[in-house]
Enzyme design. Sequence first.
Site, PDB file in Angstrom:
ATOM      1  N   ASN A 213       0.841  -1.203   0.000  1.00 41.05           N
ATOM      2  CA  ASN A 213       0.000   0.000   0.000  1.00 41.05           C
ATOM      3  C   ASN A 213       0.874   1.250   0.000  1.00 41.05           C
ATOM      4  O   ASN A 213       2.100   1.158  -0.021  1.00 41.05           O
ATOM      5  CB  ASN A 213      -0.961  -0.023   1.192  1.00 41.05           C
ATOM      6  CG  ASN A 213      -0.210  -0.086   2.506  1.00 41.05           C
ATOM      7  OD1 ASN A 213       0.546   0.825   2.843  1.00 41.05           O
ATOM      8  ND2 ASN A 213      -0.390  -1.180   3.241  1.00 41.05           N
ATOM      9  N   ASP A 282      -4.438  -5.905   5.008  1.00 40.46           N
ATOM     10  CA  ASP A 282      -5.534  -6.675   5.608  1.00 40.46           C
ATOM     11  C   ASP A 282      -5.486  -8.139   5.181  1.00 40.46           C
ATOM     12  O   ASP A 282      -5.877  -9.016   5.925  1.00 40.46           O
ATOM     13  CB  ASP A 282      -6.880  -6.072   5.198  1.00 40.46           C
ATOM     14  CG  ASP A 282      -7.103  -4.732   5.880  1.00 40.46           C
ATOM     15  OD1 ASP A 282      -6.775  -4.642   7.082  1.00 40.46           O
ATOM     16  OD2 ASP A 282      -7.572  -3.781   5.220  1.00 40.46           O
ATOM     17  N   LYS A 292       8.074 -17.549 -10.145  1.00 35.41           N
ATOM     18  CA  LYS A 292       7.364 -16.455 -10.807  1.00 35.41           C
ATOM     19  C   LYS A 292       6.199 -17.028 -11.622  1.00 35.41           C
ATOM     20  O   LYS A 292       6.387 -17.971 -12.395  1.00 35.41           O
ATOM     21  CB  LYS A 292       8.329 -15.686 -11.713  1.00 35.41           C
ATOM     22  CG  LYS A 292       7.661 -14.479 -12.334  1.00 35.41           C
ATOM     23  CD  LYS A 292       8.576 -13.716 -13.253  1.00 35.41           C
ATOM     24  CE  LYS A 292       7.764 -12.649 -13.969  1.00 35.41           C
ATOM     25  NZ  LYS A 292       8.452 -12.081 -15.085  1.00 35.41           N
ATOM     26  N   PRO A 310      -3.328 -11.359  10.556  1.00 35.40           N
ATOM     27  CA  PRO A 310      -3.674 -11.155  11.969  1.00 35.40           C
ATOM     28  C   PRO A 310      -3.792  -9.660  12.259  1.00 35.40           C
ATOM     29  O   PRO A 310      -3.110  -8.849  11.642  1.00 35.40           O
ATOM     30  CB  PRO A 310      -2.473 -11.762  12.711  1.00 35.40           C
ATOM     31  CG  PRO A 310      -1.355 -11.755  11.729  1.00 35.40           C
ATOM     32  CD  PRO A 310      -1.987 -11.913  10.373  1.00 35.40           C
ATOM     33  N   ASP A 311      -4.651  -9.314  13.184  1.00 34.33           N
ATOM     34  CA  ASP A 311      -4.763  -7.928  13.642  1.00 34.33           C
ATOM     35  C   ASP A 311      -3.743  -7.748  14.776  1.00 34.33           C
ATOM     36  O   ASP A 311      -4.001  -8.126  15.922  1.00 34.33           O
ATOM     37  CB  ASP A 311      -6.190  -7.661  14.127  1.00 34.33           C
ATOM     38  CG  ASP A 311      -6.368  -6.219  14.556  1.00 34.33           C
ATOM     39  OD1 ASP A 311      -5.354  -5.502  14.733  1.00 34.33           O
ATOM     40  OD2 ASP A 311      -7.520  -5.797  14.722  1.00 34.33           O
ATOM     41  N   ILE A 312      -2.594  -7.217  14.425  1.00 42.11           N
ATOM     42  CA  ILE A 312      -1.478  -7.144  15.389  1.00 42.11           C
ATOM     43  C   ILE A 312      -1.863  -6.279  16.587  1.00 42.11           C
ATOM     44  O   ILE A 312      -1.734  -6.685  17.742  1.00 42.11           O
ATOM     45  CB  ILE A 312      -0.209  -6.605  14.697  1.00 42.11           C
ATOM     46  CG1 ILE A 312       0.146  -7.509  13.507  1.00 42.11           C
ATOM     47  CG2 ILE A 312       0.951  -6.506  15.682  1.00 42.11           C
ATOM     48  CD1 ILE A 312       1.235  -6.968  12.598  1.00 42.11           C
ATOM     49  N   PHE A 332      -3.574   3.774  15.136  1.00 36.91           N
ATOM     50  CA  PHE A 332      -3.770   4.811  14.121  1.00 36.91           C
ATOM     51  C   PHE A 332      -4.905   4.367  13.202  1.00 36.91           C
ATOM     52  O   PHE A 332      -5.086   3.172  12.975  1.00 36.91           O
ATOM     53  CB  PHE A 332      -2.496   5.008  13.293  1.00 36.91           C
ATOM     54  CG  PHE A 332      -1.600   6.098  13.830  1.00 36.91           C
ATOM     55  CD1 PHE A 332      -0.912   5.924  15.016  1.00 36.91           C
ATOM     56  CD2 PHE A 332      -1.459   7.293  13.138  1.00 36.91           C
ATOM     57  CE1 PHE A 332      -0.089   6.921  15.518  1.00 36.91           C
ATOM     58  CE2 PHE A 332      -0.639   8.308  13.630  1.00 36.91           C
ATOM     59  CZ  PHE A 332       0.048   8.126  14.821  1.00 36.91           C
ATOM     60  N   LYS A 346     -13.426   2.330  15.535  1.00 38.56           N
ATOM     61  CA  LYS A 346     -12.187   1.539  15.528  1.00 38.56           C
ATOM     62  C   LYS A 346     -11.570   1.459  16.921  1.00 38.56           C
ATOM     63  O   LYS A 346     -11.053   0.416  17.329  1.00 38.56           O
ATOM     64  CB  LYS A 346     -11.190   2.157  14.541  1.00 38.56           C
ATOM     65  CG  LYS A 346      -9.971   1.299  14.337  1.00 38.56           C
ATOM     66  CD  LYS A 346      -9.216   1.691  13.107  1.00 38.56           C
ATOM     67  CE  LYS A 346     -10.019   1.400  11.857  1.00 38.56           C
ATOM     68  NZ  LYS A 346      -9.327   1.805  10.647  1.00 38.56           N
ATOM     69  N   LYS A 350     -10.818  -2.128  18.450  1.00 38.08           N
ATOM     70  CA  LYS A 350      -9.447  -2.561  18.760  1.00 38.08           C
ATOM     71  C   LYS A 350      -9.221  -2.656  20.266  1.00 38.08           C
ATOM     72  O   LYS A 350      -8.234  -3.241  20.702  1.00 38.08           O
ATOM     73  CB  LYS A 350      -8.436  -1.569  18.171  1.00 38.08           C
ATOM     74  CG  LYS A 350      -8.524  -1.402  16.664  1.00 38.08           C
ATOM     75  CD  LYS A 350      -7.534  -2.287  15.940  1.00 38.08           C
ATOM     76  CE  LYS A 350      -7.661  -2.113  14.446  1.00 38.08           C
ATOM     77  NZ  LYS A 350      -6.848  -3.040  13.691  1.00 38.08           N
TER      78      LYS A 350
HETATM   79  O1  C5P Z   1      -8.310  -1.769  10.901  1.00 40.62           O
HETATM   80  P1  C5P Z   1      -7.256  -0.850  10.466  1.00 40.62           P
HETATM   81  O2  C5P Z   1      -6.181  -1.496   9.642  1.00 40.62           O
HETATM   82  O3  C5P Z   1      -7.722   0.415   9.808  1.00 40.62           O
HETATM   83  O4  C5P Z   1      -6.575  -0.383  11.870  1.00 40.62           O
HETATM   84  C1  C5P Z   1      -5.576   0.516  11.915  1.00 40.62           C
HETATM   85  C2  C5P Z   1      -4.728   0.333  13.144  1.00 40.62           C
HETATM   86  O5  C5P Z   1      -4.525  -1.043  13.439  1.00 40.62           O
HETATM   87  C3  C5P Z   1      -3.338   0.876  12.971  1.00 40.62           C
HETATM   88  O6  C5P Z   1      -2.903   1.288  14.228  1.00 40.62           O
HETATM   89  C4  C5P Z   1      -2.565  -0.321  12.456  1.00 40.62           C
HETATM   90  O7  C5P Z   1      -1.184  -0.185  12.706  1.00 40.62           O
HETATM   91  C5  C5P Z   1      -3.168  -1.442  13.226  1.00 40.62           C
HETATM   92  N1  C5P Z   1      -3.218  -2.724  12.520  1.00 40.62           N
HETATM   93  C6  C5P Z   1      -2.495  -3.801  12.971  1.00 40.62           C
HETATM   94  N2  C5P Z   1      -2.612  -5.015  12.347  1.00 40.62           N
HETATM   95  C7  C5P Z   1      -3.432  -5.172  11.291  1.00 40.62           C
HETATM   96  C8  C5P Z   1      -4.163  -4.083  10.823  1.00 40.62           C
HETATM   97  C9  C5P Z   1      -4.042  -2.882  11.446  1.00 40.62           C
HETATM   98  O8  C5P Z   1      -1.733  -3.645  13.937  1.00 40.62           O
HETATM   99  N3  C5P Z   1      -3.499  -6.324  10.704  1.00 40.62           N
END
Ligand code: C5P
Length: 406
Positions: A213, A282, A292, A310-312, A332, A346, A350
């Site tokens: 991105n 995402d 390739k 994963p959502d870190i 953020f 959000k 979160k």
């Molecule tokens: O859901 P979104 O990606 O918009 O959330 C943004 C926030 O979550 C940011 O702080 C980003 O660094 C964190 N994030 C994360 N892991 C992900 C997606 C987002 O830590 N997979």
Amino acid sequence: MSDLSKRHILLGMSGGIACYKSAELCRALIKAGATVQVILTEAAAQFVTPVTLQALSGRPVYVSQWDPREPNNMAHINLSREADALVVAPASADFMAKLLHGRADDLLSLSCLARPMRRVPLILAPALNREMWQHPATQRNVAQLRADGAQVLGVGEGDQACGETGDGRMLEPEEILAELVAFFQPKTLAGQRVLVTAGPTFEPLDPVRGLTNRSSGKMGFAVAQAAREFGAEVILVAGPVHLETPRGVRRVNVETALEMQTAVQAEMNQADVFVATAAVADWRVEGGSTQKIKKAQGEPVPTLALTENPDILGQVAASARAQSGALYCVGFAAESHDLIAHAQAKRERKGVPLLVANLGPATFGRDDNALTLIDAQGVHEMPPNRKIELARQLMAEIARRLPKKT
Ligand code: C5P
């Protein structure tokens, strides 16, 4: 506001070949918004001329304590009273030995001794041959100068003008500038360990292509720099970006979201603050190819199967450490519209105490930004500014919210 706006720096140079770099330093200080008054020792004036430094600083240069230009003939008093900091770069072995004894037989050493100690810090940037730097006399002097309240910067390593290689080079002008800028920041994060993620992630499709991105990493790097300036120990987990590591920050490079997750998990149990600035992808490609993917005439266009990353931040925020209050989490959100409503949602989703919202398209890759802070108390706007300035304001807000360390 520039980094050194309204700061007046007394820049002293003692005798050493590194004086030529201090001409650059003078310029860099002025570019950063400071006013600069230069004092040369007689030895320094063998390496660079007062004319050079006058042209760069826009002020007459002082060399002698007998300079008749001062109406009261007390240049050492007048110059040291005006300054916000006295920086000696280069500080030669001889000059440091002299300072150590409180000797004051030239204008620069006189000014160091005469400065109001509590108000005007003395910052020394040593520049020596490697043998001179390692000599026990120099090391003893440096230790004593520190004990006497001077801030002695480190030295660089590498090729030396004398042809030898090793420790003792003066730090580069931009490194000295970074130290000075940091010096003026409040140390409200001292003793804290701050973990920051920054940049995009790169999710490979095959060995040559991938999904990523537009995040440049600039906001996250500014956050890391500001946290360091505020006295924290900082670990920066960076996705693939071409940015220089902020001074004093430990950087861990990663590419994919899974690598970022591993790096964050390895560090989070020692951290007191986690700031998730990274734009984590995402989705990643399920079963990416090790070779390739070839385009062949008549073959169907490949379809990509994606799987969720994963959502870190979500995981860290849900950890026992964060839930107990030992780890303060900041997220953020980059949105394109309905900023506050999306960001508030959000923050809840979160489970973080503080969420920083910004408009994605208006911030990606730029040096400026505007932030909206959202916490349980409500919404706080930070108007447009340089990212580093906003990062400093954010650090001040975070420091205020942290539990006091016992
Ligand atoms: O859901 P979104 O990606 O918009 O959330 C943004 C926030 O979550 C940011 O702080 C980003 O660094 C964190 N994030 C994360 N892991 C992900 C997606 C987002 O830590 N997979």
